[in-house]
Design an enzyme around this catalytic site. Structure first.
Site: not given
Ligand code: GLY
Ligand code: MN
Ligand code: MN
Length: 434
Positions: A404, A351, A347, A385, A268, A257, A240, A381, A402, A36, A358
């Protein structure tokens, strides 16, 4: 008044509905973490977008008449002594109506009467209710009862239309209140990254830095927008990675990130920094390729371009850079056409961003990529890698980078909402020294 913005959104939704229809949307239910014990409550993004109401046990019904006029009913929990004792006072319908500027506010236990009245009148119903939702079961039950009265010429709505896709269309273009809220979120996240750059050192662990970020967000009345990725060394190549369970080592990179959600609006950000404050030459080489790709991609962020244009630009500069280092073999056109760059950049470049990290909005319109328009917000972003492999010189192994940022399309081009966090090699090294 901020409630005017929400009223306008409901009006816009009503204007996009068919005549003689209703839309039904409910608040998110509380989710249990164990037995609960609930998770911290998070309102359904579409419900929040239309109402500004941040608690469970509420339903919004919008009615559009045969003549195109709109009416709205907000259903809220009736005050009761049980809740008052256990969780706190429940506001009266009068208080909710005036605070949120709803046309009508009614207690939830009266909803069957209202639903019946409008289901009889309407030809279409808009909703995206889950099969398990009590409200969906209620709508179905009432509709079945109405069906039984067909001899009197009464029928329930003959068509059901997806509400989410209607609202998503509206959410694609942010209004000025949303832009302010995203900017606030982006500023907090930027400051958090700056603080992390100053704090970072080899004696710490990834987890300690994640807790540092969470604490920073909490101090600004915000929470993690998503599980932070704090990835050092080889972990930076795991897209991820959220375990955040390693110790930081001098000479390695740290890819973070992480961003906050403030008043349900997210940002983000990713930055990649040298743990000891100084990039090595191979790290710098790869870093500057990603940075160039990101800056070139941001130059493509303007009205009438598409996210595909932004992505293609990033791919072009990443491919060129990797070709110049000999990590990819030419010609450039083949690297791009055959997707050879995907060994290192696998990737997308961005987004939509807003109430969700997202934002679940369409990327296509009439089978073509959506054209960017002022008010759209998204991330840029790109990354590289490099996992260990025999074909790649050792000095590049385990470099994951990365960068972003969050971008708002304006009439003149775009604004980088996360510009307060440095990203050039010199700026980062300076910030880490301070
Ligand atoms: N933090 C998730 C992305 O960069 O899409
Ligand atoms: Mn992102
Ligand atoms: Mn991100």
């Amino acid at each position: 008044m901020s409630s005017d913005f929400f009223r306008k959104r409901r009006e816009k939704l009503a204007n996009s509905m068919e005549n003689n229809s209703i839309c039904v949307i409910e608040s998110a239910t509380e989710k249990l973490r164990s037995n609960d014990v609930p998770y911290p409550y998070r309102q359904d993004s579409n419900f929040f977008y239309l109402t500004n109401f941040d608690s469970p046990n509420a339903v919004l019904v919008i009615y559009r008449s045969q003549k195109g006029k709109y009416d709205e009913f907000f259903f809220t929990k009736r005050p009761n002594s049980h809740d008052e004792t256990w969780t706190g006072k429940v506001p009266s319908k009068e208080q909710v109506k005036s605070r949120f500027n709803f046309k009508h506010c009614v207690y939830l236990d009266e909803i069957p009467v209202y639903l019946e009245k409008y289901l009889i009148k309407c030809e279409s119903i808009y909703h995206s209710l889950e099969d398990s939702s009590n409200l969906k079961i209620l709508v179905k039950t009432i509709s079945s009862q109405i069906k039984k009265k067909y001899r009197k010429g009464i029928t329930p709505p003959s068509s059901t239309i997806c509400l989410h896709s209607k609202i998503n269309k509206l959410r694609l273009i942010k209004d000025s209140l949303e832009i302010r809220q995203i900017k606030t979120s982006a500023n907090i996240s930027s400051m958090a990254h700056n603080a992390l750059m100053r704090k970072c050192q080899a004696s710490l662990t990834e987890k300690q830095l994640q807790y540092f970020l969470i604490d920073f967000f909490n101090q600004h009345n915000a929470v993690e927008a998503y599980p932070s990725i704090v990835a050092s060394g080889e972990n930076s190549c795991i897209l991820h990675y959220t375990k955040n369970s390693s110790a930081l080592k001098s000479g390695q990179l740290l890819l973070t990130d992480a961003a906050c959600e403030k008043d349900n609006y997210t940002s983000d950000i990713t930055r990649t920094i040298p743990i000891n404050g100084k990039f090595t030459e191979p790290q710098k080489k790869i870093y500057n390729i990603v940075l160039k790709a990101q800056m070139k991609a941001i130059e493509k962020c303007k009205a009438n371009n598409t996210l595909v244009d932004v992505h293609n630009e990033a791919v072009k500069w990443i491919s060129k850079g990797l070709l110049s280092l000999g990590l990819l073999k030419g010609p450039l056109t083949k690297i791009i056409k055959n997707g050879l760059y995907q060994q290192f950049y696998m990737h997308g470049t961005g987004h939509w961003l807003g109430l969700d990290v997202h934002d679940p909005l369409d990327y296509q319109e009439d089978d073509s990529p959506i054209k960017l328009r002022p008010g759209m917000v998204f991330t840029v972003e790109p990354g590289i890698y490099i996992r260990p492999s025999k074909q790649i010189p050792k000095s590049f192994h385990n470099i994951g980078i990365r960068i972003e940022d969050d971008v708002l399309i304006t009439k003149k081009g775009c604004v980088v909402l996360t510009h307060k966090t440095p990203k050039s090699v010199a700026e980062i090294e300076n910030m880490m020294k301070s």
